[in-house]
Design a protein around this motif. Structure first.
Motif, short mmCIF file in Angstrom:
data_model
loop_
_atom_site.label_atom_id
_atom_site.label_comp_id
_atom_site.label_asym_id
_atom_site.label_seq_id
_atom_site.Cartn_x
_atom_site.Cartn_y
_atom_site.Cartn_z
N GLU A 1 3.98 -16.08 -21.50
CA GLU A 1 5.10 -16.62 -22.27
C GLU A 1 5.89 -17.68 -21.51
O GLU A 1 7.06 -17.92 -21.80
N GLY A 2 5.27 -18.34 -20.54
CA GLY A 2 5.93 -19.41 -19.81
C GLY A 2 6.51 -18.99 -18.48
O GLY A 2 6.43 -19.73 -17.49
N GLN A 3 7.08 -17.78 -18.44
CA GLN A 3 7.64 -17.26 -17.20
C GLN A 3 7.02 -15.92 -16.79
O GLN A 3 7.04 -15.56 -15.62
N ARG A 4 6.48 -15.22 -17.76
CA ARG A 4 5.93 -13.89 -17.47
C ARG A 4 4.90 -13.53 -18.52
O ARG A 4 4.80 -14.16 -19.58
N PHE A 5 4.14 -12.48 -18.23
CA PHE A 5 3.18 -11.94 -19.18
C PHE A 5 3.83 -10.81 -19.97
O PHE A 5 4.50 -9.96 -19.39
N ILE A 6 3.60 -10.79 -21.30
CA ILE A 6 4.11 -9.69 -22.11
C ILE A 6 2.93 -8.99 -22.79
O ILE A 6 1.94 -9.61 -23.16
N GLU A 7 3.05 -7.69 -22.97
CA GLU A 7 2.00 -6.90 -23.59
C GLU A 7 2.01 -7.11 -25.09
O GLU A 7 3.05 -7.03 -25.74
N ILE A 8 0.82 -7.37 -25.68
CA ILE A 8 0.73 -7.57 -27.13
C ILE A 8 -0.23 -6.60 -27.80
O ILE A 8 -0.20 -6.45 -29.02
#
Length: 524
Positions: free
Chosen positions: A427-434
């Motif tokens: 997401e530009g700054q970090r990874f998010i769980e989807i």
């Protein structure tokens, strides 16, 4: 001269008559042909027949029939060539029946047919190219049928778009998304009819724990690490037989990973071993063989588990993930004569895998470990080393992290042996769980693309390995296929000679090659 009286004349005439009666009759071949009668269930005129309650299509009609009507027929299927004996037929009306299926060649031989009606039957689909040879067909009536508008009717949509035949409006009865729509208003792109399948293509009679594919001197190769023999075995693609055949062995004691790298048109093989140290081999053409040119420092690399190669600023590197308690994941750099130690990372953490990726123009390494969550190292061009950057997640037991791109968006897949695997998006700054994927017993994950299709395969030690297909609409993976392989440890995709082949290294069974087959559901 002898004169015969009336009695004798009568006797001679009687004999001649008897002789004539005894002569054989004229052969059947010379008799006039018998004219077929109108079938019992039909009414016939000079050039037409009207049939009601017929149990089967009659085998014969009076000559000259150019129009045939069949109503309230007692059959539901019309076979191949059912009307081929009516080659003069111009008008065919099969109406108000319970006809449910036709052969692809039902109307074979009807070269003179101009009008055809199949209205008010129980047809849900029509065989592909049913009207292909009806060259002068001008009118076609398909009204009053319950058409299912799926891939099997796509050909009809395409035909109706191109034909000059007049076809009154017909409508979709199913599925729900097309219900009530005019078939004339559909276009071929409304149907998603291209599917695929992974089918076993070749079986290799050995266990393996790694598989890597590479190209060299115009040929396609794969290298397997075999735990039973300890060898690195190299196979080459045979362009004639269309199979992989054995090419060469690198004799070793306990190979767990065989990593090829081509530098300046020279092939090197990094052979990581559990015992006896790890080594680097160079390929020589005359005679054809691998020659050991270098040992890897056993004080740093004690229990290698994975090898990754990459380029930075025009220089080649490889990194060995070390899974021992006393070892250290280490980076080696090429300096024109060999690979030499460049940097040690992550000591004491029992690393299982390392992944190289570029994010925003910045090189990174992701290390998976048996003792802590995966961590990220970022390349510092000033120091020319990797420095700790962040921790991806709090999840432990991550056996492997692999990255992939979908429409310029970066994703990660974290596979776990005990818990569920995870899909993360940058997401530009970090990874998010989807997304969460069930993956009990998984030690290997492999994202790959074939054409425009993005796949992901999760291996499993306890059940079937699962192939997933990326869905652009939901931006999630959807289950696609289950493959029966025993304890897979690595995968590699090879595209050669118009074939896409997925290789699967199996720790407890035969190593397998699956071919990706494209299936057009509308062609069936």
């Amino acid at each position: 001269m002898l004169e015969l009286g009336p009695r004798w004349l009568r006797l001679i005439c009687l004999c001649v008559l008897c002789l004539c009666l005894c002569l054989p009759r004229e052969s059947n071949a010379r008799r006039a042909p018998k004219i077929p009668r109108c079938p019992a269930t039909c009414s016939c005129t000079k050039d037409s027949a009207f049939c009601v309650d017929t149990k089967a299509i009659p085998k014969s009609f009076p000559p000259g029939i150019i129009s045939l009507t069949m109503v309230n027929a007692a059959f539901t299927t019309i076979p191949e060539g059912a009307f081929s004996h009516l080659h003069l037929l111009q008008f065919l009306f099969i109406e108000n029946n319970d006809i449910q299926s036709l052969s692809k060649y039902t109307f074979r031989g009807l070269k003179s047919l101009t009008h055809l009606s199949l209205s008010n039957n129980n047809l849900q689909q029509l065989p592909r190219d049913l009207f292909k040879h009806l060259d002068i067909l001008t009118d076609l009536d398909l009204r009053g049928n319950s058409f299912r508008c799926d891939c099997k009717i796509k050909w009809l949509v395409d035909w109706m778009e191109k034909t000059n035949t007049s076809v009154p409006a017909i409508y979709c009865a199913s599925p729900f998304e097309f219900q009530g729509r005019r078939i004339h208003d559909l276009v071929p792109r409304d149907f998603s009819c291209i599917s695929a399948d992974f089918a076993v293509y070749e079986t290799f009679p050995f266990h393996s724990v790694s598989v890597e594919s590479y190209e060299f001197n115009g040929d396609q190769f794969v290298a397997f690490a075999q735990p039973d023999s300890g060898f690195c075995t190299v196979y080459v693609w045979d362009h004639v037989e269309m199979v992989f055949r054995r090419f060469h062995n690198i004799t070793s004691r306990s190979a767990v990973y065989c990593k090829p790298v081509v530098i300046n048109n020279t092939l090197y093989m990094v052979v990581a071993q559990l015992f006896g140290g790890s080594h680097i081999y160079k390929w020589e053409e005359d005679p054809q063989r691998f020659v050991k040119i270098q040992d890897i420092d056993t004080t740093r690399v004690r229990k290698p588990n994975f090898v990754e190669t990459f380029q930075l600023d025009g220089e080649w590197y490889f990194v060995v993930a070390d899974s021992s308690k006393a070892g250290s994941t280490s980076i080696y750099r090429w300096n024109s004569n060999g690979f030499y130690s460049h940097q040690s990372l992550h000591p004491w953490h029992r690393d299982t895998h390392v992944e190289f990726l570029d994010v925003g123009g910045k090189p990174h390494l992701i290390l998976s470990s048996a003792s802590q969550p995966p961590v990220v190292y970022q390349w510092s061009r000033g120091q020319r080393q990797f420095a700790f950057y962040s921790q991806i997640t709090e999840l432990a037991d991550v056996q492997m992290v692999k990255h992939f791109w979908v429409r310029k968006v970066l994703y990660l897949c974290l596979t776990r042996f005990i818990g569920d695997s995870k899909i993360l998006r940058w997401e530009g700054q970090r990874f998010i769980e989807i997304q969460t994927l069930p993956s009990r017993g998984s030690m290997a994950v492999y994202p790959f693309t074939v054409g425009l299709r993005q796949y992901l395969i999760l291996g499993s030690d306890f059940s079937f390995s699962r192939v997933y297909l990326w869905d652009d609409l939901t931006q999630r993976f959807q289950p696609f296929q289950e493959l029966n392989m025993r304890a897979p440890r690595a995968f590699s995709l090879v595209s050669v000679d118009n074939k896409d082949i997925l290789l699967a290294a199996s720790f407890k069974g035969n190593t397998l090659a699956y071919q990706h087959l494209v299936v057009d559901l509308s062609a069936k």
